[in-house]
Design a protein around this motif. Sequence first.
Motif, short mmCIF file in Angstrom:
data_model
loop_
_atom_site.label_atom_id
_atom_site.label_comp_id
_atom_site.label_asym_id
_atom_site.label_seq_id
_atom_site.Cartn_x
_atom_site.Cartn_y
_atom_site.Cartn_z
N LEU B 114 -42.79 143.89 -40.58
CA LEU B 114 -42.27 142.82 -40.02
C LEU B 114 -43.23 141.67 -39.78
N ALA B 115 -44.54 142.20 -39.39
CA ALA B 115 -45.36 141.09 -39.13
C ALA B 115 -45.79 140.23 -40.63
N GLU B 116 -45.80 140.73 -41.70
CA GLU B 116 -45.86 140.14 -42.87
C GLU B 116 -44.70 139.52 -43.38
N ASN B 117 -43.39 140.19 -43.21
CA ASN B 117 -42.28 139.96 -43.78
C ASN B 117 -41.14 139.87 -42.90
N PRO B 118 -41.09 138.79 -41.95
CA PRO B 118 -40.25 139.05 -40.82
C PRO B 118 -38.61 139.22 -40.98
N HIS B 119 -38.19 138.88 -42.47
CA HIS B 119 -36.85 139.14 -42.77
C HIS B 119 -36.68 139.85 -44.02
N GLU B 124 -36.50 146.29 -49.60
CA GLU B 124 -38.00 145.99 -49.19
C GLU B 124 -38.42 147.07 -48.21
N VAL B 125 -37.32 147.27 -47.00
CA VAL B 125 -37.76 148.21 -46.07
C VAL B 125 -37.85 149.55 -46.67
N ARG B 126 -37.14 149.92 -47.52
CA ARG B 126 -37.20 151.38 -48.07
C ARG B 126 -38.58 151.47 -48.69
N HIS B 127 -38.87 150.58 -49.69
CA HIS B 127 -40.15 150.50 -50.32
C HIS B 127 -41.25 150.61 -49.49
N HIS B 128 -41.27 149.81 -48.46
CA HIS B 128 -42.30 149.71 -47.38
C HIS B 128 -42.63 150.88 -46.71
N ALA B 149 -33.90 145.08 -36.10
CA ALA B 149 -35.06 144.53 -35.31
C ALA B 149 -35.47 143.40 -36.11
N SER B 150 -35.37 143.09 -37.27
CA SER B 150 -35.58 141.82 -38.10
C SER B 150 -34.55 140.84 -37.89
N GLY B 151 -33.51 141.17 -37.10
CA GLY B 151 -32.37 140.20 -36.81
C GLY B 151 -31.32 140.09 -37.51
N ALA B 152 -31.27 140.91 -38.77
CA ALA B 152 -30.48 140.92 -39.75
C ALA B 152 -28.89 141.60 -38.90
N THR B 153 -28.03 140.92 -39.19
CA THR B 153 -26.69 141.32 -38.55
C THR B 153 -26.35 142.40 -39.27
N SER B 154 -25.92 143.42 -38.75
CA SER B 154 -25.56 144.77 -39.36
C SER B 154 -24.47 144.65 -40.48
N GLN B 155 -25.02 145.05 -41.58
CA GLN B 155 -24.16 145.36 -42.79
C GLN B 155 -24.24 146.72 -43.22
N LYS B 156 -23.38 146.99 -44.17
CA LYS B 156 -23.25 148.65 -44.65
C LYS B 156 -24.52 148.76 -45.46
#
Lengths: 261, 160
Positions: B114-119, B124-128, B149-156
């Motif tokens: 999240l420091a490198e890629n805030p959104h 990308e999360v799974r890869h990271h 935590a990145s502020g994404a509104t929850s999606q499926k």
Amino acid sequence: MHDFELVKPASVAEAVAALAAEGAQALSGGQTLLPSMKQRLAAPDRLVSLLDIPEMRGVCHGDRGLAVGGATPHAVVAREAAARYPALAALAGQIGDPAVRSRGTIGGSLANNDPAACYPAAALASGATIVTDRREIAADDYFQGLFTTALDEGEIITTVHFPIPERACYMKFEQPASRFALVGVFVAKYADGVRVAVTGAGEDGVFRWTDAEDALTADFRPEALQGLVVDADGLIGDLHGTPAYRANLIAVLTKRAVAAA
Amino acid sequence: MKVTMTVNGKAMSAETEGRTLLSSFLREGLGLTGTHVGCDTTQCGACTVHVDGQPVKSCTVLAQDVAGKTVTTIEGMANPDGSLSVIQQAFQDNHGLQCGFCTPGMVMASAALLAENPHPTEDEVRHHLKGNICRCTGYHNIVKAVMSASGATSQKLAAE
Ligand SMILES: Cc1cc2nc3c(=O)[nH]c(=O)nc-3n(C[C@H](O)[C@H](O)[C@H](O)COP(=O)(O)OP(=O)(O)OC[C@H]3O[C@@H](n4cnc5c(N)ncnc54)[C@H](O)[C@@H]3O)c2cc1C
Ligand code: FES
Ligand code: FES
């Protein structure tokens, strides 16, 4: 792990002097060496850390293409090579996982020459030059078999020069447990011809697929590879894949790499 | 040899041998046992901490090799008033942990992302997080926690 002395030279000259001692070995990211020391496959008396030698870090562009410092971590190559040599940057960004990429270096990867490592494919396909503290070695002469290279005892990789291709792509079929390449193919098209290097598959480590190079030099399209087959003889067979499976993967990945380059 | 580094904002020192791993320096030298050692073979990521802001597996770094550098561990992640940071709270809210063994490493790896890629995208999360193994959750709630935590509104998520 047996105990040892850690020394931290500030220059290549100091590192070479420190490596002259009996039982001394270079340490870069330690992502290969430290696990093998824990297994007692290696037990050096002295480790010479290369990570804080400024002249061995970073990526810059010059008349010989891209120069990557021997102690540059994969994460830095992924970032700093992206503009000039995107296929190389993409390869670096797919090695292992983020924590491995923060520490592991190009010099460590090329010195180790694991048969499933990614950088050897990039170096061989790019016709890179491996610069050490004492000489320059062409990639074609550098790789000499499983975990074997042209490096002498105590010789360190300080820079790697990559000529920049017109088009290139690395296709990695990942072995999901180790995150290394089950098979990886690097295709690079230069003005004077195409080079194709294969990792993860050869019993003697990375190799060039010259039939594909000839076909692609004549016609750089996936269709040009139609009908070309790789001989399974001399390819690795293990619980993850037979030699025939790997031979097929090489052909498939080469086509995909050409299509995506 | 005595080694000093800045850990969670404070200069801290402990005695080391050449072979002392950063994970042992933190756990045994400094008593910071929040950094977990799951495999000790560079595979599981439970021991992930930050060195100069970059995620590393502390079981595969020598303490003497990072002397003088800045290290952040899970103990440094809470807010100054002791409340949970956004990422930690998101793990709790989304049931991103069960036994909790992998969690320090997951939180540190996620914070680095999240420091490198805030959104980041879900992919990308799974890869990271590929270098962080969890034996309990099946990962979906961990990914959800990082997305939240990145502020994404929850999606499926893809697998739901
Ligand atoms: C979980 C995991 C996944 C991985 N996945 C991949 C992957 O997908 N693809 C891949 O290619 N690799 C992968 N690796 C290996 C990783 O890239 C290593 O970082 C790399 O192979 C070794 O680099 P290092 O800097 O850590 O070297 P070290 O471990 O420090 O050293 C390795 C060897 O090289 C020597 N050496 C180091 N630097 C130099 C130098 N500059 N000159 C001469 N000799 C030197 C050392 O003496 C030692 O013998 C993975 C590793 C792990 C732990
Ligand atoms: S304990 Fe370090 S990676 Fe598992
Ligand atoms: S919560 Fe138990 S290992 Fe991840």
